[in-house]
Design a protein around this motif. Sequence first.
Motif, PDB file in Angstrom:
ATOM      1  N   LEU A 295      -9.905  12.805   9.752  1.00 54.27           N
ATOM      2  CA  LEU A 295     -10.104  14.250   9.715  1.00 54.27           C
ATOM      3  C   LEU A 295     -10.035  14.747   8.263  1.00 54.27           C
ATOM      4  N   ASN A 296      -9.086  14.196   7.504  1.00 52.94           N
ATOM      5  CA  ASN A 296      -8.960  14.553   6.086  1.00 52.94           C
ATOM      6  C   ASN A 296     -10.217  14.196   5.299  1.00 52.94           C
ATOM      7  N   MET A 297     -10.900  13.176   5.763  1.00 48.11           N
ATOM      8  CA  MET A 297     -12.100  12.766   5.056  1.00 48.11           C
ATOM      9  C   MET A 297     -13.279  13.676   5.396  1.00 48.11           C
ATOM     10  N   HIS A 298     -13.434  13.980   6.671  1.00 43.52           N
ATOM     11  CA  HIS A 298     -14.633  14.708   7.105  1.00 43.52           C
ATOM     12  C   HIS A 298     -14.598  16.201   6.778  1.00 43.52           C
ATOM     13  N   TYR A 299     -13.440  16.798   6.905  1.00 42.73           N
ATOM     14  CA  TYR A 299     -13.369  18.264   6.721  1.00 42.73           C
ATOM     15  C   TYR A 299     -13.800  18.709   5.311  1.00 42.73           C
ATOM     16  N   PRO A 300     -13.256  18.092   4.244  1.00 39.92           N
ATOM     17  CA  PRO A 300     -13.688  18.524   2.908  1.00 39.92           C
ATOM     18  C   PRO A 300     -15.193  18.317   2.660  1.00 39.92           C
ATOM     19  N   LEU A 301     -15.742  17.241   3.227  1.00 42.97           N
ATOM     20  CA  LEU A 301     -17.192  17.017   3.067  1.00 42.97           C
ATOM     21  C   LEU A 301     -17.976  18.178   3.653  1.00 42.97           C
ATOM     22  N   THR A 302     -17.481  18.689   4.778  1.00 42.53           N
ATOM     23  CA  THR A 302     -18.212  19.800   5.404  1.00 42.53           C
ATOM     24  C   THR A 302     -17.936  21.114   4.672  1.00 42.53           C
ATOM     25  N   LEU A 303     -16.746  21.272   4.086  1.00 39.03           N
ATOM     26  CA  LEU A 303     -16.510  22.485   3.285  1.00 39.03           C
ATOM     27  C   LEU A 303     -17.500  22.521   2.123  1.00 39.03           C
ATOM     28  N   ASP A 304     -17.767  21.349   1.546  1.00 44.60           N
ATOM     29  CA  ASP A 304     -18.723  21.275   0.438  1.00 44.60           C
ATOM     30  C   ASP A 304     -20.115  21.763   0.842  1.00 44.60           C
ATOM     31  N   LEU A 305     -20.443  21.603   2.124  1.00 42.57           N
ATOM     32  CA  LEU A 305     -21.776  22.019   2.586  1.00 42.57           C
ATOM     33  C   LEU A 305     -21.997  23.527   2.445  1.00 42.57           C
ATOM     34  N   PHE A 306     -20.912  24.285   2.369  1.00 42.67           N
ATOM     35  CA  PHE A 306     -21.064  25.737   2.257  1.00 42.67           C
ATOM     36  C   PHE A 306     -21.387  26.176   0.832  1.00 42.67           C
ATOM     37  N   GLY A 307     -21.335  25.224  -0.123  1.00 41.10           N
ATOM     38  CA  GLY A 307     -21.690  25.549  -1.502  1.00 41.10           C
ATOM     39  C   GLY A 307     -20.541  26.189  -2.253  1.00 41.10           C
ATOM     40  N   ALA A 308     -20.844  26.673  -3.455  1.00 40.25           N
ATOM     41  CA  ALA A 308     -19.814  27.274  -4.302  1.00 40.25           C
ATOM     42  C   ALA A 308     -19.278  28.551  -3.660  1.00 40.25           C
ATOM     43  N   GLU A 309     -17.997  28.823  -3.921  1.00 46.58           N
ATOM     44  CA  GLU A 309     -17.358  30.014  -3.342  1.00 46.58           C
ATOM     45  C   GLU A 309     -18.089  31.287  -3.771  1.00 46.58           C
ATOM     46  N   ILE A 310     -18.422  31.333  -5.045  1.00 41.44           N
ATOM     47  CA  ILE A 310     -19.139  32.499  -5.569  1.00 41.44           C
ATOM     48  C   ILE A 310     -20.579  32.082  -5.800  1.00 41.44           C
ATOM     49  N   SER A 311     -21.497  32.798  -5.159  1.00 38.52           N
ATOM     50  CA  SER A 311     -22.881  32.346  -5.217  1.00 38.52           C
ATOM     51  C   SER A 311     -23.844  33.531  -5.259  1.00 38.52           C
ATOM     52  N   THR A 312     -24.677  33.558  -6.301  1.00 44.47           N
ATOM     53  CA  THR A 312     -25.676  34.632  -6.354  1.00 44.47           C
ATOM     54  C   THR A 312     -26.820  34.344  -5.388  1.00 44.47           C
ATOM     55  N   ASN A 313     -27.076  33.050  -5.122  1.00 50.08           N
ATOM     56  CA  ASN A 313     -28.107  32.723  -4.136  1.00 50.08           C
ATOM     57  C   ASN A 313     -27.815  33.361  -2.796  1.00 50.08           C
ATOM     58  N   SER A 314     -26.561  33.183  -2.338  1.00 54.61           N
ATOM     59  CA  SER A 314     -26.259  33.711  -1.009  1.00 54.61           C
ATOM     60  C   SER A 314     -26.319  35.237  -1.020  1.00 54.61           C
ATOM     61  N   ALA A 315     -25.958  35.851  -2.159  1.00 54.78           N
ATOM     62  CA  ALA A 315     -26.093  37.311  -2.268  1.00 54.78           C
ATOM     63  C   ALA A 315     -27.562  37.704  -2.165  1.00 54.78           C
ATOM     64  N   ASN A 316     -28.424  36.928  -2.829  1.00 55.18           N
ATOM     65  CA  ASN A 316     -29.857  37.231  -2.779  1.00 55.18           C
ATOM     66  C   ASN A 316     -30.423  37.068  -1.372  1.00 55.18           C
TER      67      ASN A 316
END
Length: 481
Positions: A295-316
């Motif tokens: 679980l410790n291995m998989h969860y961080p990999l999936t958090l990474d899928l959300f991208g950077a915490e602050i993102s102008t792309n997602s704002a756009n």
Amino acid sequence: MDTINVDYSTQIPNNVGLAGDRTVLRALEGWHKNYLNWWREMGPEGFQDALVYLRTAVSVDPQGWAKFGYVKMPDYRWGILLAPQEEGRKVNFGQHLGEPAWQEVPGEYRAMLRRLIVIQGDTEPASVEQQRHLGVTAPSLYDLRNLFQVNVEEGRHLWAMVYLLHKYFGRDGREEADELLRRRSGHAETPRMLGAFNEATPDWLSFFMFTFFTDRDGKMQLESLAQSGFDPLSRSCRFMLTEEAHHMFVGESGVARTIQRTCEAMKAAGIEDPNDIARVRALGVIDLPLIQKKLNMHYPLTLDLFGAEISTNSANYYNAGLKGRFQEIKIDDDHKLTNATYPVLKLVDGKIVEQAVPALTALNMRLRDDYTDDCTRGIERWNKVIDKIGVKFRLELPHVAFNRQIGEFRDINATPKGVMISDAEWARAREQYLPSRDDLAFLTSLMVKVHEPGKFAGWIAPPKIGIDNKSGDFEYVQIAA
Ligand SMILES: [Fe+2]
Ligand SMILES: [Fe+2]
């Protein structure tokens, strides 16, 4: 045009009127050949001629959209299904709030929209590639069937995105659709686009963790794209979510059954201490600390899928009305986020601190938090299984700073509790947190195929109920068909 029931008169089943759209139909028929070649080369290894008891979507009516039956996977009717069009649907957020939803691609957002569709599309075949070797070690025919169900539906999700590319993006859409069949998970030169989709899925616990965590990320992405002002994308994603629920069920129940078997075996052998790993493993079941490490291995990999915490792309994307928040229309605010802020964990002067940032730039973070809430509820259900059998152990999600490759915490080491540690401490402690070579070797040793109807490998409990209410000894896969 019947948009509820699926038209099977064309080679490609659909509810989008393909029969009357010859150009797109012909282009998709061409792509279909390449798709089948990809499926034969990269789809489930060794079971292409087996008869699998699969569900196929035959309608988009929520009451009875699927039918079950035996089918050879290459003959599966991968179709293009969009949820029915909602009369008078509007753009529900961003600067076009309140305008009618787009039925065609708005020219100014063409590139952004294409990118969103390609990124989503790329994850679908990637997971099929990642899971292609698992069939030979399936713990039961029931599990084997579930694996293949997930695989064919990920294939259909690829179809859903490819349809949008072909229908709405002309030549560059067709080129992108071809590229989706060219990239390969884990390939050195032509990898899939996102990190977690280039990782191996070497064993069934990984598969269950993947379908619990990574398919749940998929759910969150689909939920936010289902809010899109581009109506065909919204409708595609809404129907994909119907199928996605089963993928997460496979993951959650797979881990739950693993936990159940472990706890029952411990009780039967009189082992009280979950950390007495040698004795637990001698029973041929997976110790709870190893499940925590996975679980410790998989969860961080999936958090990474959300991208950077602050993102102008997602704002756009949000401003443009292309990608919304989780359950956007249920949120009570201005749906423009003009002055709103959102709390984000950041690394400031070597400390992990919470800061309020403009909500528009923190949309990745917000979606990730919604995802974490959803994961937490699932993990509590696993803990109930442990509690019920009377073992003293709790599974928990590691801190968001743990083992990250993307975002604020990518350059630091943190323990699963979120305590920052040095490189040397990390090197010493790593194997307490993440599976070691020995752990993985042990897991591999348990992965032996069980292909007899009604039988299960010793490390996993049978399911409570069968698929489509079938009895326990039902032959979900006829291998020697
Ligand atoms: Fe999918
Ligand atoms: Fe999925």
